[in-house]
Design an enzyme around this catalytic site. Structure first.
Site, PDB file in Angstrom:
ATOM      1  N   LYS A 191       2.422  -9.892 -13.096  1.00  0.00           N
ATOM      2  CA  LYS A 191       1.883 -10.177 -11.249  1.00  0.00           C
ATOM      3  C   LYS A 191       1.753 -11.290 -11.071  1.00  0.00           C
ATOM      4  CE  LYS A 191      -0.016  -9.562  -6.626  1.00  0.00           C
ATOM      5  NZ  LYS A 191      -0.924  -8.292  -6.422  1.00  0.00           N
ATOM      6  N   LYS A 219      -4.323 -11.512   5.366  1.00  0.00           N
ATOM      7  CA  LYS A 219      -5.699 -10.857   5.020  1.00  0.00           C
ATOM      8  C   LYS A 219      -7.029 -11.753   5.505  1.00  0.00           C
ATOM      9  CE  LYS A 219      -4.304 -10.499   0.750  1.00  0.00           C
ATOM     10  NZ  LYS A 219      -4.647  -9.406  -0.054  1.00  0.00           N
ATOM     11  N   ARG A 232       3.710  -5.270  -5.230  1.00  0.00           N
ATOM     12  CA  ARG A 232       3.787  -4.410  -5.915  1.00  0.00           C
ATOM     13  C   ARG A 232       5.604  -4.207  -6.128  1.00  0.00           C
ATOM     14  NH1 ARG A 232       0.884   0.485  -2.306  1.00  0.00           N
ATOM     15  NH2 ARG A 232      -0.614  -1.537  -2.819  1.00  0.00           N
TER      16      ARG A 232
END
Length: 560
Positions: free
Chosen positions: A323, A335, A410
């Protein structure tokens, strides 16, 4: 961007040499020491418990009686027990009328523990780390070190031949573990981005090692020197990973990672080749999930594809996928202040993959072609960024509703997995990612989560992590949770909620693994970053390199 010096790895590492013990016995030991060389003895609790008699250390026995007594007195005064990772500060020994030699003791723990397999760092990792800390604290420049490994007869095999083999294997493993930990322990992550040049605490220029309890013949020495080289290479990889992850996001951009990959390819052009795909090339491959994450950033994306091809026949093709989010704001699912400031480390998976490549550039395993792949970009907030609820289509043709823009890793990995299978033609793929906080909550900050669709692969990754001194714990691919990924409007949604978050993230990735492909997934969100130090750990680079080396070993065993 600030004009910071941003090296990809240390300029140099201390020289490591395995010496012949019998050759050192030809003259008084203190007279053979090099300039500014310290003596270091790695001893067990058992040896310390007997008062460090001359029988407890071959090197100690070679010292004059008054020197032995000085060491014994200092150990008693400091209550040195020989516990794992314990250090006795330098004892100054007279080597001549006006010269003195420092001697340090490192603790290995109980002798019985040295013949057992550890989960995580073992006694030799701990001793190597202790040497690195002592080298910084006491400004050691050079060392001659005696490493104790139990000799044949301590392994309980019941056979003289098997005992010798077990002792030889243990010595090689001890050497590799010690060297890897000693060199990687010299990492200093707090000096490169200061306005004034900070003086490094690392003065160590060489480590000479001896194993008096083991045979000194040419074959044994060759095996120990190969093990030392393995440890040296593993440290190189871990340090490169740390250098990349420590760099701030305005330095470590996708282009910076591409430059790091080019640096690796240039180190060994006979074995490495590199492709760096830009946005137009990624778009041509219809990698819609990767593009969807990157579309809000001004910084251009890069898809890295570094390939190691050995000399001779290729018997196995594998891919390591990392990643590569060089900064993760969370996107519109922004965030919080408490979680955003360390998000430069969201490319630690890519850092581990490139670190593994650095190790393999030294060791050059035969028979295995390795593809190192990372989809690198930023996840930012802008007028062009993906909105919660948007639908993107992967290169595999699977549509995904992005119900959480902070579950972006992902998405990039899904397209990178597709690329590894279809473009690199890998039939075994292992990905590594700082993917979910859920993995860290479940296992703590020193352990990575291991998922795999194949028991043999899971076992080999676990074994590799143990050799590397890193902790992995296998987690279930609980298919009962897969329904949580159902979307009312697309094939999948990317986030299934808090419960079982590490598992559902792995299940999402599994949707992009083709039938017949062996796949492993390492979620290292916990161990990739040391919150206390505020620095990266390099976790995973050594495990991945050890895993590839194990494939070479398996091929060699099959030929026998």
């Amino acid at each position: 961007m600030q004009n910071f010096a941003a090296p990809f790895e240390p300029e140099s590492l201390p020289a490591v040499a395995v010496e012949e013990w019998q050759a050192l016995l030809e003259q008084p030991l203190l007279q053979q020491l090099r300039s500014a060389e310290a003596l270091v003895l790695a001893v067990t609790e058992d040896a310390a418990g007997t008062g460090l008699s001359s029988s407890s250390s071959s090197m100690l026995a070679c010292l004059p009686p008054e020197a032995q007594q000085a060491v014994q007195a200092a150990a008693a005064q400091c209550d040195f027990k020989g516990k794992q990772g314990e250090v006795l500060p330098p004892v100054m020994l007279a080597a001549g009328p006006e010269s003195f030699v420092p001697l340090l003791l490192l603790g290995l723990g109980g002798a019985a523990s040295l013949t057992k397999e550890d989960w995580g760092a073992n006694s030799y990792h701990a001793a190597g780390a202790a040497l690195a800390a002592a080298a910084k604290q006491y400004s050691l420049e050079n060392t001659l070190l005696e490493l104790y490994v139990p000799p044949a007869g301590a392994y309980g095999t019941g056979s003289h031949i098997d005992e010798e083999a077990a002792a030889a294997a243990a010595a090689a493993r001890a050497m590799s573990c010690f060297v890897a930990a000693a060199l990687s322990g010299l990492y200093e992550g707090s000096v490169r981005y200061r306005s004034s040049t900070a003086e490094s605490k690392v003065k160590l220029g060489s480590i000479r090692l001896v194993l008096p309890a083991h045979p000194d013949d040419a074959a044994c020495l060759a095996a120990l020197r190969a093990a030392a080289e393995r440890g040296f290479a593993l440290a190189h990889g871990t340090l490169m990973s740390q250098f990349l992850v420590e760099a701030p996001a305005n330095v470590c951009t996708p282009s910076h990672l591409a430059a790091a990959a080019a640096h690796l390819a240039a180190l060994d052009p006979a074995h490495f080749s590199l492709k760096v795909l830009d946005e137009s090339q990624v778009r041509a491959l219809r990698m819609g999930l990767f593009l969807g994450v990157a579309q809000g950033a001004a910084e251009p994306l890069k898809l890295l594809h570094l390939t190691y091809t050995p000399h001779g026949p290729v018997k196995q093709v594998v891919a390591l996928v990392g990643k590569g989010l060089t900064f993760d704001s969370g996107g519109y699912n922004l965030k919080t202040q408490g979680g955003i400031h360390t998000m430069k480390c969201d490319m630690a998976g890519a850092g581990a993959v490139l670190g593994a490549a650095r190790s393999l550039a030294v060791l050059q395993p035969a028979g295995v072609q390795v593809h190192f792949i990372a989809a690198c970009c930023e996840n930012m907030v802008s007028a062009t960024a993906t909105r919660p609820g948007d639908v993107h289509v992967s290169a595999a043709g699977i549509s995904v509703e992005v119900n959480d823009t902070d579950a972006e890793g992902r998405l990039t990995l899904a397209d990178a997995l597709w690329y590894a299978q279809t473009q690199a033609k890998a039939m075994t793929v292992v990905d590594i990612a700082t993917l979910t906080g859920a993995a860290g909550i479940a296992l703590g900050q020193d352990t990575g989560a291991l998922f795999a669709n194949d028991d043999a692969l899971a076992a080999s990754l676990d074994a590799a992590s143990r050799r590397a001194g890193e902790k992995l714990w296998r987690m279930p691919l609980n298919k009962g949770l897969a329904k949580k990924l159902d979307s009312p409007i697309a094939d999948l949604k990317n986030y299934a909620g808090r419960w079982g978050g590490a598992i559902t993230a792995a299940l999402f990735l599994q949707q992009f693994v083709s039938p017949g492909v062996t796949w492993g997934h390492l979620d290292v969100a916990g161990p990739a970053w040391d919150d206390d130090a505020g620095l990266p750990t390099g976790f995973g680079a050594a495990t991945l390199a050890e895993w590839v080396l194990s494939l070479q070993q398996q091929q060699q065993q099959q030929q026998q």
